[in-house]
Design a protein around this motif. Structure first.
Motif, short mmCIF file in Angstrom:
data_model
loop_
_atom_site.label_atom_id
_atom_site.label_comp_id
_atom_site.label_asym_id
_atom_site.label_seq_id
_atom_site.Cartn_x
_atom_site.Cartn_y
_atom_site.Cartn_z
N HIS A 102 45.43 50.44 38.89
CA HIS A 102 44.97 49.02 38.01
C HIS A 102 44.61 47.87 39.08
CE1 HIS A 102 46.03 49.77 33.72
NE2 HIS A 102 46.58 50.80 34.41
N CYS A 127 40.85 47.57 30.27
CA CYS A 127 42.19 47.56 30.41
C CYS A 127 42.72 46.56 29.69
CB CYS A 127 42.45 47.36 31.79
SG CYS A 127 44.09 46.91 32.16
N HIS A 160 44.20 43.94 32.03
CA HIS A 160 43.55 43.30 33.11
C HIS A 160 42.05 43.14 32.49
CE1 HIS A 160 46.62 45.28 35.20
NE2 HIS A 160 47.33 44.52 35.42
N CYS A 213 39.98 45.58 35.61
CA CYS A 213 40.56 46.24 36.97
C CYS A 213 39.76 47.64 37.21
CB CYS A 213 41.94 46.39 36.91
SG CYS A 213 42.31 47.45 35.38
ZN LIG Z 1 44.44 47.42 34.37
#
Ligand SMILES: [Zn+2]
Ligand SMILES: Nc1ncnc2c1ncn2[C@@H]1O[C@H](COP(=O)(O)OP(=O)(O)O)[C@@H](O)[C@H]1O
Ligand SMILES: Nc1ncnc2c1ncn2[C@@H]1O[C@H](COP(=O)(O)OP(=O)(O)O)[C@@H](O)[C@H]1O
Ligand SMILES: [Zn+2]
Lengths: 293, 293
Positions: free
Chosen positions: B154, B169, B172, B175
């Motif tokens: 990540h 993700c 995030h 990422c």
């Molecule tokens: Zn992530």
């Protein structure tokens, strides 16, 4: 016990004498000119001030893998005249004592780990945001390294779409160092970083990139603490901004210690490096080896 | 010596019996339903097929730090019903044998390290590009971990300005996993990754992100080898593209082993995980401990 320290930088070498508590009693600054002149001056100093062992933290890149031919060398440095210089070999030829050899950032990390902002933790990520960005990782008491030493100041991070600055890293352009070092701030905003203190836009952006580095280091090492030093970090307003951005970027994906202790400013300041050298010299004596890295 | 292996995944658990050479002689697949049902079926299997030790590789996140209260648990997983389940504790209560406990990606990394694409190297980065991106690092023979296990799938990388996909993700957005996992390819290009085989634009972009991951891992760990597995890596045309992009992105900043050996495809394929579990079980017996992580 008398111990020696050498912080070898691209503009000056600092030689120190001290003891196993990390206290420096005497030091000498030597300008970095040619290897022949500078290294001879270092040897002279330690011949006049004999010590039982020396710790060296050198600018680099350097060879730290004992299985490689470049072990002990400053390798492909852009610093004129210093490429492929057998620094450790020269010292060992002239001084018949145990010598520990690592990077400049690692010795400062070790000082902080033993006596500074990271004492009592097991795993540390230390990085410095100055003219460049350098990182050192201490894992279970030892420097994390492998084929070479780490260069984690040059990792890629997400170049913000609202930041159209190209980055200053001569190798990578917009790597972390390219986007967030002191010279990156100076080129992006037209003034040296210290003159930008009152501009909140600067520090919000800088904190975003430094927080991304902290996220990547957290996901990559899961350390107990991250300690940040270097000239740019004199802007202490960065720390709360970094912790806030870190929290929002990490988004709870893994847990860390409480953020005020997890992300901290360096505690030993300019002494971290020499202190680390002295303690590494002492550890080397204790290990019974004559050379360490 | 009879050894046990448990690959615990979010859709199925695979239990295996084998020996200290990593050969699996028998296996059972158990669907992942509720912890009560699934874990009881695992225990039943090993009560009917007694072994001397077991290695477990579990989906996560899991607690791997023996100093934390969540040691042995599956922790904050999004998988319904499996949050805060004391997997290791349950096994230890019902099976009185040594048990090694780590992540699903780590056991596969260990299989590759001992018998696959990374045998004979000291330090390995292994990662898998499938439904998610998971990474495991073996450092001097042991899994690199600290406060928690790593989550280096990540990390942030540089989201290419010509790629306007937001990333998948849930934590995030963009990422590495958000930009380069199988589902990221599927959402960005509108078809499952395997259906995109003939589109060179897809693989040039995918190779760019995977190469950035390889650069960040190189700068962060300086390993001897990087081994990549997972469904997406069935696209073997990715490997030359990754090596080429890696070379250009790293820009000679540090040295690595020759790229054809440095960046490699997984060798054991689907067996890597069970093999790794068996070998970790054997190592645990040799260490004389009853629990390992
Ligand atoms: Zn992530
Ligand atoms: N008080 C300050 N606030 C912000 N930036 C600073 C400050 N002091 C130094 N800097 C910046 O830090 C960089 C120098 O870093 P420093 O860590 O002092 O040295 P070096 O990295 O060369 O060892 C320069 O780019 C400078 O502009
Ligand atoms: N031959 C293939 N080529 C490209 N992508 C593939 C291929 N096979 C599977 N995938 C992709 O890999 C992902 C599944 O990854 P996999 O490693 O097989 O399982 P998981 O990660 O769930 O354990 C899916 O997104 C799928 O589209
Ligand atoms: Zn760079």
């Amino acid at each position: 016990m008398r111990l020696g320290a050498i912080e070898a930088g691209g503009t000056k070498f600092v030689c120190g004498i001290g003891d196993e508590t990390g206290q420096v009693s005497e030091q000498l600054r030597i300008p970095t000119t040619t290897p022949a002149v500078t290294l001879a001056a270092v040897v002279d100093f330690f011949q006049e001030h004999p010590v039982d062992a020396i710790g060296i933290g050198s600018f680099g890149p350097i060879g730290v893998n004992p299985q490689h031919r470049d072990f002990g060398y400053i390798t492909q440095t852009p610093k004129a005249g210093w490429e492929n210089v057998n620094f450790l070999g020269y010292m060992r030829t002239h001084l018949n004592i145990p010598i520990y050899w690592t990077t400049d950032v690692n010795v400062a990390a070790y000082g902080e780990y033993r006596l500074g902002a990271a004492k009592n933790v097991e795993n540390l990520v230390y990085f410095t945001v100055g003219t460049g960005i350098g990182a050192g990782v201490i894992y279970q008491g030892h420097f994390l390294q492998g084929f070479n030493h780490l260069e984690a100041g040059h990792i890629f991070v997400n170049h913000r779409p609202d930041d159209d600055f190209a980055g200053v890293c001569p190798y990578h352009g917009d790597c972390l160092e390219g986007l967030a070092s002191g010279p990156a701030l100076e080129q992006r905003f037209g003034q040296p970083a210290q003159a930008l203190a009152a501009n909140p836009v600067v520090w919000e952006l800088e904190a975003d990139y430094i927080a991304q580095a902290c996220v990547n280091y957290t996901l990559s090492y899961s350390p107990d603490r991250i300690v940040i030093g270097g000239g740019v970090m004199h802007q202490e307003q960065l720390f709360p901004l970094i912790r806030q951005a870190f929290k929002s970027q990490l988004a709870g994906y893994t847990t860390t210690p409480e953020l005020n202790s997890y992300i901290q400013r360096i505690a030993l300041n300019d002494d971290a490096g020499l202190t680390g050298c002295l303690l590494l010299a002492k550890d080397l004596i204790d290990s019974g080896q004559t050379v360490g890295a």
